[in-house]
Design a protein around this motif. Structure first.
Motif, mmCIF file in Angstrom:
data_model
loop_
_atom_site.group_PDB
_atom_site.id
_atom_site.type_symbol
_atom_site.label_atom_id
_atom_site.label_comp_id
_atom_site.label_asym_id
_atom_site.label_seq_id
_atom_site.Cartn_x
_atom_site.Cartn_y
_atom_site.Cartn_z
ATOM 1 N N LYS A 1 -3.664 6.004 0.082
ATOM 2 C CA LYS A 1 -4.263 4.733 -0.338
ATOM 3 C C LYS A 1 -5.590 4.514 0.382
ATOM 4 O O LYS A 1 -6.536 3.955 -0.157
ATOM 5 N N THR A 2 -5.649 4.939 1.642
ATOM 6 C CA THR A 2 -6.840 4.632 2.433
ATOM 7 C C THR A 2 -7.868 5.765 2.478
ATOM 8 O O THR A 2 -8.998 5.546 2.874
ATOM 9 N N SER B 1 1.426 7.189 -0.730
ATOM 10 C CA SER B 1 1.488 6.989 0.726
ATOM 11 C C SER B 1 0.321 6.122 1.177
ATOM 12 O O SER B 1 -0.691 6.005 0.487
ATOM 13 N N TYR B 2 0.493 5.534 2.382
ATOM 14 C CA TYR B 2 -0.573 4.683 2.934
ATOM 15 C C TYR B 2 -1.828 5.528 3.170
ATOM 16 O O TYR B 2 -2.939 5.108 2.895
#
Ligand code: SF4
Length: 176
Positions: free
Chosen positions: A41-42, A37-38
């Motif tokens: 990732k962040t 998922s984004y």
């Protein structure tokens, strides 16, 4: 029963109870990956030092991070999390699974690409209904729990919204 509602996307108390509060003072290894998922990732790193104080939280995003020393020498005695497959792509995961894993999870052979709790509130309605179709006993157990929950809510004088039966709660819950 204490919560008087089933766990939802916004109230994931099940995860909190079953996973997040375990392993205090331990080093925990997870299968979290950036490709999932984004958000992951962040916010997730190869190594994480969890601290109540956000300022003190340490997240190493890659192998060459300057703070890597902390991990190698294991200087931190607080809660630590390592995510050894954080940068594996989906293809790499399947490649590893197909070539290295001796035991196969039969769910992968019937089309599942992720395996977690049956009926997880984080999954979509379609997927959840399919899981309950495959494992009807779990639906039965949820209905029984929802029935008890409604009685408990009534006894506490709580508004039962539009829930008249356990099925109403189930329908609301899988649609959330
Ligand atoms: S049902 Fe979903 S949110 Fe709840 S513990 Fe399982 S994975 Fe976590």
């Amino acid at each position: 029963m204490k919560k008087t509602v089933p766990p939802t996307r916004l109230m994931r108390y099940c995860c909190e109870k079953l996973k997040e509060n375990n392993g205090k003072e331990c080093m925990v290894a997870t299968g979290v990956r950036w490709g999932e998922s984004y958000k992951r990732k962040t916010t997730r790193g190869i190594y994480e030092d969890v601290n109540r104080n956000k300022e003190k939280k340490i997240v190493l995003l890659n192998d060459n991070d300057d703070k890597r020393r902390l991990f190698e020498r294991c200087e931190i005695k607080a809660n630590t999390i390592i995510n050894p497959i954080i940068d594996f792509t989906d293809d790499e995961i399947w490649d590893y699974y197909d070539n290295e894993c001796k035991y196969r999870n039969p769910l992968y052979d019937i089309g599942f690409n992720r395996v977690g709790c049956i009926g997880c509130a984080m999954a979509g309605r379609k997927g959840r209904l399919r899981e309950f179709e495959l494992f009807p006993k779990y639906k039965e157990l949820y209905l029984r729990a929802f029935d008890r929950m409604l009685k408990h809510r009534e006894a506490r004088g709580l508004d039962n919204r539009n829930w008249h039966t356990a099925e109403d709660v189930f329908e609301w819950w899988v649609s959330k």
